[in-house]
Design a protein around this motif. Sequence first.
Motif, PDB file in Angstrom:
ATOM      1  N   LEU A  10       0.588   6.483  -6.745  1.00 28.17           N
ATOM      2  CA  LEU A  10      -0.627   7.194  -7.147  1.00 28.17           C
ATOM      3  C   LEU A  10      -0.454   8.709  -7.050  1.00 28.17           C
ATOM      4  N   VAL A  11       0.313   9.125  -6.051  1.00 27.31           N
ATOM      5  CA  VAL A  11       0.495  10.564  -5.871  1.00 27.31           C
ATOM      6  C   VAL A  11       1.561  11.085  -6.830  1.00 27.31           C
TER       7      VAL A  11
ATOM      8  N   LEU B 126      -5.203   5.292   1.292  1.00 23.39           N
ATOM      9  CA  LEU B 126      -4.085   4.425   1.676  1.00 23.39           C
ATOM     10  C   LEU B 126      -3.369   4.963   2.895  1.00 23.39           C
TER      11      LEU B 126
ATOM     12  N   GLY C 270       0.632   3.904  -2.749  1.00 23.72           N
ATOM     13  CA  GLY C 270       0.296   5.290  -2.394  1.00 23.72           C
ATOM     14  C   GLY C 270       1.212   6.272  -3.077  1.00 23.72           C
TER      15      GLY C 270
ATOM     16  N   ALA D 267      -4.255  10.808  -6.929  1.00 20.53           N
ATOM     17  CA  ALA D 267      -3.565  11.337  -5.761  1.00 20.53           C
ATOM     18  C   ALA D 267      -4.475  11.307  -4.540  1.00 20.53           C
TER      19      ALA D 267
ATOM     20  N   ASP E 107       0.799  -1.210   0.000  1.00 17.50           N
ATOM     21  CA  ASP E 107       0.000   0.000   0.000  1.00 17.50           C
ATOM     22  C   ASP E 107       0.836   1.266   0.000  1.00 17.50           C
TER      23      ASP E 107
ATOM     24  N   LEU F 134       0.875  13.487 -10.064  1.00 20.10           N
ATOM     25  CA  LEU F 134       0.508  14.866  -9.754  1.00 20.10           C
ATOM     26  C   LEU F 134       1.716  15.642  -9.233  1.00 20.10           C
TER      27      LEU F 134
ATOM     28  N   GLY G 103      -4.699   7.869  -3.134  1.00 21.37           N
ATOM     29  CA  GLY G 103      -3.487   7.540  -2.390  1.00 21.37           C
ATOM     30  C   GLY G 103      -3.466   8.212  -1.035  1.00 21.37           C
ATOM     31  N   ILE G 104      -3.788   9.501  -1.025  1.00 18.54           N
ATOM     32  CA  ILE G 104      -3.649  10.255   0.211  1.00 18.54           C
ATOM     33  C   ILE G 104      -4.741   9.891   1.220  1.00 18.54           C
TER      34      ILE G 104
END
Lengths: 429, 316, 278
Positions: free
Chosen positions: B34-35, C101, B31, C94, B27, B38, C97-98
């Motif tokens: 995924l961030v 997770l 995480g 994002a 995870d 951006l 994720g923030i």
Amino acid sequence: MSKIARLLLIAVFLIVAIGPVAAQGPVEIVFWHMEQPPHRVARVQELLDEFNAAHPDIVVRQEPQNWGEIYTKAPAAVAAGNAPDMLFAIPDFTPIIRAVGAVQPVDDFVAEMNEAHGFFPAAIEPYSYEDHVWAVPLWNMAHSLWYRKSVFAEAGVEPPTTWDEWLAAVQTLTTDTQYGIGLPANRHLYTDQTTYDFMINAGASEIYNPDGTLRFNNEATVAAFDFYKQLYQYSPPDSPNWTWGEAEACFASRTCASILQFTVITTYDTQAEGDPEDLGVMAIPHSADVEQSGTIAYVNGVMVLTDDPAKQEAIYTFLRFLLEPENYGRFLNMEPGLFLPVTESGSQAASYWEDPMVVKYKSQIEVMLENSRNGMLFGFTGGNIFPSIAQISAQNLLAQTLQKVLIDNMDPAEAVAEGQALMEEAIED
Amino acid sequence: MTNATPTTTGRARTGLLAGRFRRPAGDTLLGYLLVAPLILWLAGTILYPLLSAIRLSFLDVGIIGTGGQFVGLENYSKVLGSDNFWEAFGRSLVWVVANAVLQTLAAFITALILKQRFRGQGLARVWVILSWIVPTVVVVIIWRWLLGTSGGIVNYLLVTLGITPQPVGFFGTGPTARTSVIFINSWRWFPLMAVILLAGMQSIPEELYEAASVDGASAWQRFWHITMPGLQAVLFVMGLVGMLWSINVFDIIWLLTRGGPSAATTTLPVFIYDTAFFKYRLSRSAAASVVLGLVLLAFAVLYTRVMAPRAEEEQG
Amino acid sequence: MTTDLAGLRRSLGVYLSVAVLLIVVIAPFYWIFTGSIKAPQEIIAQVPTLIPQSLTLEHYDHLLASSAFPRYLLNSTIIAALTMVITVVLASLAAYGIYRLRFPGSQFLFKIILVTYAFPSILLLVPLYGMLSQVGLIDSLWALVIVNVTFAAPFAVWMLQAFFRAVPYELEEAAALDGAGRLRVMLRITLPLTAPGIASIAIYAFITSWTEYMLASVLIISDANRTLPVGLAGIIGQYQVDWGLLLAGATLTTLPVLILFGLVGRNFVDGLTAGAIK
């Protein structure tokens, strides 16, 4: 870092840069001008279409820009290699683009055109310094005082020629629903221009001494600012925010009895009564210390930025076409009555005088032409031309000084002294 | 506060526990992954230009596009020693505070009105936001048109109703220009704030209000003890982002007044633009903007330290 | 009886305040719209008319005949749509994720993202120009998409937080037990549940892009690539103020977002609210 960012950008956005068009096509010329009103753009396009049709090996395109953005945009574009091939200019814009290192001298071409069409000497002067001519003059513009004859007659006011008469007239014209005169006080080129109108007519037309030092701070300048303030009391309360357009709108709506402007003809014709008999225009009144009226005048020109000889030759072909009397008049009449010819042949061209609007307002245009003969531009007078004037005019320091008097209520003498200090700071390096 | 927002904290707890019990090792990596897009995007468009600007601030570039020599801290000492800079700084402070007060007030009132039940509520909630969805340029045209002296309705009403003897030049004097620009900017932004506040208010359970009413709490007490605490998280972010947005507002001021008259509306962004493109002191302008950026950064850090709602910290 | 009266008074108060609110926001738009269909002389008449006395479409004719308005509209729409898509993708990833997770440092990253608003766009203007020029993006619609995403995405991430927090973890767990991987759970279960929130940020990103003026005015050179705000600023003109033309331009610039908001405006407002209620 820049390389990484570059790769990153390319990788992340997956953008394919647009490749240049194949090299064998016609010579493509792009020029920027700041005549953005739609009808002006349309008239320029008309001429471009004719030219392009007659010259299959050349394609000329226009990209109209805004004066408000061009000071940011043009230097940035030159620096980044996105500059147009030709860029329209006023005398005090040229030094800025020269500083970025892009303006090509056009001495030979201007000499050739002078031979063919006879430039008025005053047209070339503001672009001639540091041993070269830096732009091809295209048209002239000059301020006049505009009014309605019926409004003056009703108030019993005669067209003034001196400052005393002017002040009295403006006082008489001011009523509950009408301001005697519309004078701008914005930090804007328009205010620089009206301020300089007052300076010329007070005998303070010279900003520089022959050695390049400033002589702005003198009694005549102070007198000009002082008189501006006296008239300004009779101007609408929103005039600190005015550019040319608001002044014309004020005149068109009859809120202002008179204004200082290059022209009001189009606005008067389309948004107001449009009665040529009633529209009055005269030279700007002068102070008792000066013998005759003067006015600010701008010779607009076009700079050549490309250093590609093929493109330069194409540009000259285009400009030859533009300055031909049969085309030149139509070019000037993109805004009838605003753009005045700068060549002998142009000033007699049928294409200029036969435009319906010009026919309708012929008497006014003749007065404008007459006034323009006594035109001057600050920083480009008396043979003392110093490119540092660009810094002064880009910051609108004349207008800033005026604002100290009108908005901050500073004593004119003190404000003019501070104005000169600001100018010295602006040109220091 | 825990009592006031049981659902929020409750939900957070479940989430936290859930996270703790079932946070597979993958995870964390996921995480970051995924961030990452951006963050990279922002780095490319903010960090890189920012570094260039910092570099520029140590040179002596005048006109954009020309070269320059390294001059160390000279630009910074010139900027920090200039009255114009500090005056613009002061105007920016006034601007940001006035906008914050005005917008918060208008947004709260609007949100409270729209929270009521009435016929047409749905429509009103959508269209109240109209002034935010149109381009700045349109906002500028509207207000120049409304406030002008040739055909402007506001001046006509003022004079006809006898409120002022003569038309007012709204952009004609320093104080009126400042006030007008602040009002126009607030008019433009308060609806967005209002709708976000409204959303926040909707998250506060109705039972809380009912219980408080039974206990005899006044409307004011309910607002102060239920609504405000419930909005804490929303207000925290809106406060931060709103202030950063508003101090950086440039286009509306420039298009309305060009910073005038007599510099009365020259806030820092206007000063920076003017220095770069009209005074031809690009490096000095870069130095001024780096100073502004640092001040805002300090503000943001301080703000997040002091104002962060406890719930946020717990989850951090 | 008294409660009825109080209720009546109360609802009267509500309607009155709603009316005032809507007048504050909407009346100026009425004024520009009616102005745009008045004859020129009536527009600048010294006594303004609340209801147009002269009806004319000449300003619209003039506008459409003399400027590339449809082209500006198309450009603005393309840029706003691309900005919207990219913002939605970047921000939802994002935000997932923030907020879902909650990995170590996620709150810190969130703060970093928000703090990007601290840097004035004025500050970025010059270097951005240089950078975009190096990659050949000056006078390209992409240049504006790139910067608009930067302006829109950080706030969009925050707007999504309530939605992501609201999706019950049990749902994801159940799916995970069925053997679905993290990514599948995210795409199949969580994201669809946050659809109203995603609609909200999509609209938010669209509007942010739609209204941007400053960078568009500098990064775009040719008329064919101008956006609506820049095209409109162009006809504001410096030489003449043709209020009829301007008001027609302002009206036509407002109209597309008016239609858009008429169709999806509820999603924006309800979307925000829905996330909060769950």
